[in-house]
Write a protein that holds these residues in place. Structure first.
Motif, PDB file in Angstrom:
ATOM      1  N   ASN A 131       0.860  -1.164   0.000  1.00 13.37           N
ATOM      2  CA  ASN A 131       0.000   0.000   0.000  1.00 13.37           C
ATOM      3  C   ASN A 131       0.895   1.211   0.000  1.00 13.37           C
ATOM      4  O   ASN A 131       1.284   1.712   1.055  1.00 13.37           O
ATOM      5  CB  ASN A 131      -0.889  -0.056   1.245  1.00 13.37           C
ATOM      6  CG  ASN A 131      -1.874   1.093   1.255  1.00 13.37           C
ATOM      7  OD1 ASN A 131      -2.008   1.806   0.283  1.00 13.37           O
ATOM      8  ND2 ASN A 131      -2.546   1.269   2.359  1.00 13.37           N
ATOM      9  N   ILE A 132       1.281   1.664  -1.146  1.00 17.00           N
ATOM     10  CA  ILE A 132       2.193   2.797  -1.207  1.00 17.00           C
ATOM     11  C   ILE A 132       1.679   3.778  -2.235  1.00 17.00           C
ATOM     12  O   ILE A 132       0.785   3.493  -3.020  1.00 17.00           O
ATOM     13  CB  ILE A 132       3.613   2.369  -1.611  1.00 17.00           C
ATOM     14  CG1 ILE A 132       3.585   1.820  -3.033  1.00 17.00           C
ATOM     15  CG2 ILE A 132       4.158   1.312  -0.669  1.00 17.00           C
ATOM     16  CD1 ILE A 132       4.861   2.079  -3.752  1.00 17.00           C
ATOM     17  N   LYS A 158       6.977   5.920   2.216  1.00 12.65           N
ATOM     18  CA  LYS A 158       7.281   6.461   3.539  1.00 12.65           C
ATOM     19  C   LYS A 158       7.684   5.342   4.481  1.00 12.65           C
ATOM     20  O   LYS A 158       7.055   4.288   4.515  1.00 12.65           O
ATOM     21  CB  LYS A 158       6.046   7.155   4.112  1.00 12.65           C
ATOM     22  CG  LYS A 158       5.728   8.477   3.451  1.00 12.65           C
ATOM     23  CD  LYS A 158       4.619   9.162   4.208  1.00 12.65           C
ATOM     24  CE  LYS A 158       4.277  10.481   3.562  1.00 12.65           C
ATOM     25  NZ  LYS A 158       3.165  11.132   4.220  1.00 12.65           N
ATOM     26  N   ILE A 193       7.977   5.185   8.317  1.00 12.37           N
ATOM     27  CA  ILE A 193       7.735   5.928   9.550  1.00 12.37           C
ATOM     28  C   ILE A 193       8.577   5.334  10.673  1.00 12.37           C
ATOM     29  O   ILE A 193       8.536   4.116  10.922  1.00 12.37           O
ATOM     30  CB  ILE A 193       6.244   5.868   9.934  1.00 12.37           C
ATOM     31  CG1 ILE A 193       5.374   6.400   8.796  1.00 12.37           C
ATOM     32  CG2 ILE A 193       5.991   6.639  11.214  1.00 12.37           C
ATOM     33  CD1 ILE A 193       5.531   7.870   8.518  1.00 12.37           C
ATOM     34  N   LEU A 217       0.199   8.422   8.242  1.00 10.27           N
ATOM     35  CA  LEU A 217       0.653   7.118   8.637  1.00 10.27           C
ATOM     36  C   LEU A 217      -0.541   6.178   8.761  1.00 10.27           C
ATOM     37  O   LEU A 217      -1.671   6.620   8.948  1.00 10.27           O
ATOM     38  CB  LEU A 217       1.508   7.138   9.912  1.00 10.27           C
ATOM     39  CG  LEU A 217       0.994   7.761  11.203  1.00 10.27           C
ATOM     40  CD1 LEU A 217       0.120   6.798  11.969  1.00 10.27           C
ATOM     41  CD2 LEU A 217       2.191   8.103  12.102  1.00 10.27           C
ATOM     42  N   ALA A 254       4.142   1.713  10.286  1.00 13.88           N
ATOM     43  CA  ALA A 254       3.052   2.650   9.993  1.00 13.88           C
ATOM     44  C   ALA A 254       3.263   3.364   8.670  1.00 13.88           C
ATOM     45  O   ALA A 254       2.482   4.238   8.316  1.00 13.88           O
ATOM     46  CB  ALA A 254       2.925   3.667  11.118  1.00 13.88           C
ATOM     47  N   GLY A 255       4.341   3.030   7.966  1.00 13.29           N
ATOM     48  CA  GLY A 255       4.578   3.652   6.668  1.00 13.29           C
ATOM     49  C   GLY A 255       3.974   2.799   5.575  1.00 13.29           C
ATOM     50  O   GLY A 255       3.149   1.931   5.830  1.00 13.29           O
ATOM     51  N   ASN A 256       4.403   3.020   4.355  1.00 17.06           N
ATOM     52  CA  ASN A 256       3.932   2.199   3.235  1.00 17.06           C
ATOM     53  C   ASN A 256       4.378   0.773   3.487  1.00 17.06           C
ATOM     54  O   ASN A 256       5.536   0.460   3.398  1.00 17.06           O
ATOM     55  CB  ASN A 256       4.529   2.652   1.902  1.00 17.06           C
ATOM     56  CG  ASN A 256       4.328   4.104   1.626  1.00 17.06           C
ATOM     57  OD1 ASN A 256       5.267   4.844   1.505  1.00 17.06           O
ATOM     58  ND2 ASN A 256       3.090   4.499   1.537  1.00 17.06           N
ATOM     59  N   SER A 257       3.465  -0.104   3.745  1.00 16.31           N
ATOM     60  CA  SER A 257       3.854  -1.444   4.156  1.00 16.31           C
ATOM     61  C   SER A 257       4.535  -2.172   3.004  1.00 16.31           C
ATOM     62  O   SER A 257       4.173  -2.025   1.862  1.00 16.31           O
ATOM     63  CB  SER A 257       2.630  -2.229   4.596  1.00 16.31           C
ATOM     64  OG  SER A 257       1.741  -2.360   3.542  1.00 16.31           O
TER      65      SER A 257
END
Lengths: 375, 300
Positions: free
Chosen positions: A205-206, A226, A228, B61, B71-74
């Motif tokens: 999921n990007i 991202k 995080i 996130l 919590a980022g782009n998995s």
């Protein structure tokens, strides 16, 4: 009768399974041979176990199946005859062995199996009734059209029959094969095993966007990935059923993001203690937005605290009430149409509460909704 | 009542203090409890129904706590990615072609922009972004895009030229080797092929203009420079990809000498060039060997 023909030379024969017919070849020069005679002795007992003449022009002699016994060593001699009846002397004896066909196969793979990863550790299995040792073996990988893609080194250690092959591409067909040889020269071949590779690579999921540029005649794409950063105070957390449980711990997301302006926070949680459980902080700012659970007058609430320069805004939201429904899932209501609900006098908190915190145009809102746990 | 811009506290919220606006929130803390999902978006219209939506430009996130705290782009992280790969295929076909690879050493390397110049017109494509480590594929995401353009484009590794004006039909010839032999004892001819040549060749004619971007009128002086650059491009002896509005596309070299002729008006100049197909435009290997892609052999 005088030996007038040259003596043939029997070619060396690897070990073979006497349950099947076997062809002995020999070399000979001279008059055309029209028949040949093979004599076989048991090398241990010197017993004559086979003595036959076969007609034919080819320089070979076919031993019928089940003539000899497995696990024995034999000696063969051959002589030839021409059309005039002249014969040669018996050839020099050549030793050969008979063994039962070994079992040589992949024990963890079968034809048309589906492989769900990009690499595969194959396991060969070898066994032979008369304990004939395995001398060498090698692995091969072929593509869909049986072109050779990979061949391993030749291995000589029969105690280690595993090998890992890497780099299988998804949605592809391969053929796996192993060949080998025993100490006495029996050739081994597993044959071609079809492997269908279909592994579930995780869809991500990007942010990945593609666009057509009509005026330039090209496609463009860009990625926005991202990562995080986060940290925990300790390892007091565990995962189960798609949830994480923290105890005596704090999870902090603190890297690679910055929220400015409006936002929406959706937090689904349960089993929250009666204290502050959620905070939003800015660097170099003493203030924080927080949510906490508390009990007031026997009822349970979530309190949202939003600071401003002179104090705090405080919002109280009652925990969602459970509503009664019949077996068909229809809410039960009073005569005037008001849903019948159960006031949350206890906080067992087995059901998920969804906290939706919004900031829009500088104004904050908090909504709590109730989600039943799936059976 | 509003007098001189004030309501004298008669409005419902006039005595309320100003809203706080804690900006630059960079820490989210959660303490004891059981958490199923945390979703934060910069779009205040999002809600609980959107927590499983695809990541968009507003998503801050999104943690589903499914066996990890990410919590980022998995799926894409420095732990499971050493190379990002972009692949493409025409929708409805099976084979993916690698069009770009990028080594990833730090987080910033995950964000990049690229272009693909060899898409046919009026064709739906699927683009895949794939993460790999040691050659093993793990996470991926696929997007669809439709390629549409007008006219003709000629693309090299050092330039791209195109036009939509006065294009001819780009007639082609399929070249094969065949020899006809008349035999004395056979009514019919015998045909022999002593080679495996099988390629297209043709010519393209089009008017090349430069338009002023503000007025939309022809830029005469700029047009001269444009045509000269284009002819230099044609004559640089490098392989190119030729693609047309009707969906045809070839990997070509320019043959013969390009010509520049007047088309009814001194400012309307037509350029004609001939070409021959030198490889398979759908083969990454052929593109690489002709210098039109940087994708090396381990990705073919």
């Amino acid at each position: 009768m005088a030996n007038q023909l040259n003596t043939p030379i029997v070619n060396w024969s690897p070990a073979f399974d006497p349950a099947f017919s076997h062809t002995f070849t020999f070399s000979y020069t001279g008059n055309q041979a029209v028949k040949n005679r093979a004599v076989i002795y048991d090398n241990d007992t010197y017993e004559n176990v086979y003595d036959r003449i076969q007609e034919g022009l080819k320089l070979d002699h076919v031993l019928p199946s089940n003539t000899l016994a497995s696990g024995r060593t034999y000696v063969i001699q051959i002589q030839v005859f021409d059309a005039a009846g002249a014969s040669s002397a018996l050839s020099a004896p050549v030793v050969f062995q008979c063994f039962t066909s070994p079992e040589f196969y992949f024990s963890n793979a079968e034809d048309k199996m589906v492989l769900s990863s990009a690499n595969f550790t194959v396991l060969l299995s070898y066994s032979q009734t008369e304990s004939e040792p395995l001398q060498q073996f090698q692995y091969y990988l072929y593509g869909q059209d049986r072109t050779l893609l990979y061949s391993s080194d030749v291995f000589y250690d029969g105690s280690n029959l595993t090998h890992t092959i890497y780099g299988f591409h998804n949605d592809s067909i391969y053929y796996l094969r192993a060949v080998g040889r025993t100490v006495h020269g029996m050739e081994l071949d597993t044959g071609y095993l079809q492997i269908i590779v279909q592994y579930q690579i995780k869809p991500a999921n990007i942010l990945f966007s593609a666009q057509n540029h009509r005026e330039g005649g090209y496609l463009s794409y860009y990625t926005g990935i991202k990562s995080i950063g986060y940290e925990t105070q300790n390892d007091h957390y565990s995962f189960a059923g798609g949830e994480v449980t923290l105890w005596d711990n704090m999870l902090t997301y603190n890297d690679q993001f910055c929220i400015t302006g409006d936002f929406t926070v959706v937090l689904k949680a349960r089993k929250l203690p009666l204290e502050t459980f959620f905070r939003m902080k800015a660097d170099d700012c003493p203030y924080e937005i927080s949510m906490r659970m508390l009990e007031i007058g026997g009822l349970y609430y979530c309190r949202l605290t939003v600071p401003y320069g002179l104090g705090d805004y405080v919002f109280y939201r009652e925990l969602p009430k459970a509503e009664l429904a019949d077996a068909g899932g229809h809410r039960l209501t009073t005569a005037s149409g008001i849903p019948i609900s159960i006031v949350n006098l206890t906080y067992n908190a087995e059901d998920l509460v969804t906290f939706t915190l919004r900031r829009k145009g500088g104004l904050y809102s908090l909504t709590l909704s109730f989600e039943e746990e799936e059976a | 009542m509003i007098f001189l811009g004030t309501t004298f506290f008669s409005g419902k919220y006039t005595l309320s203090p100003l809203n706080a606006n804690i900006d630059g929130i960079s820490q989210i803390q959660m303490t004891d409890g059981t958490y199923d999902h945390l979703f934060i978006s910069a779009n205040p219209e999002k809600g609980p129904a959107n927590i499983h939506d695809e990541w968009d430009e507003h998503t801050v996130l999104n943690a589903d706590f499914n066996d990890n705290l990410e919590a980022g782009n998995s799926g894409f992280s420095l732990k499971n990615t050493d190379t990002m790969v972009i692949k493409i295929r025409e929708k409805g076909t099976m084979d993916w072609k690698t069009i770009e690879t990028k080594r990833v050493k730090n987080v910033e390397d995950f964000n990049f922009y690229g272009i693909y110049r060899f898409a046919r017109n009026n064709t739906d494509y699927e683009l895949m972004l794939l993460s790999t480590i040691a050659g093993i594929e793990n996470s991926y995401v696929v997007r669809e895009v439709r390629s549409e353009f007008d006219g003709m484009y000629l693309i090299g590794n050092d330039g791209l030229f195109g036009t939509v004006y006065d294009l001819d039909g780009c007639d082609t010839t399929r070249n094969t080797t065949a020899s006809i032999v008349n035999l004395l004892n056979n009514r019919y001819a015998s045909v022999y092929s002593n080679g495996i040549s099988n390629y297209d060749s043709g010519s393209v004619t089009g008017t090349f203009l430069k338009l002023d971007p503000d007025s939309g009128l022809a830029d005469e002086a700029g047009g001269i420079g444009l045509r000269r650059e284009f002819i230099d491009f044609l004559c640089n002896q490098k392989p190119k990809v030729l693609k047309l509005f009707d969906g045809r596309i070839w990997l070509v070299r320019i043959t013969d000498t390009p010509s520049d002729t007047q088309n009814g008006h001194p400012d309307l100049r037509q350029i004609t060039f001939s070409w021959a197909e030198i490889g398979d435009v759908n083969s990454v290997k052929d593109l690489y060997q002709n210098g039109l892609t940087d994708v090396t052999s381990e990705w073919w």
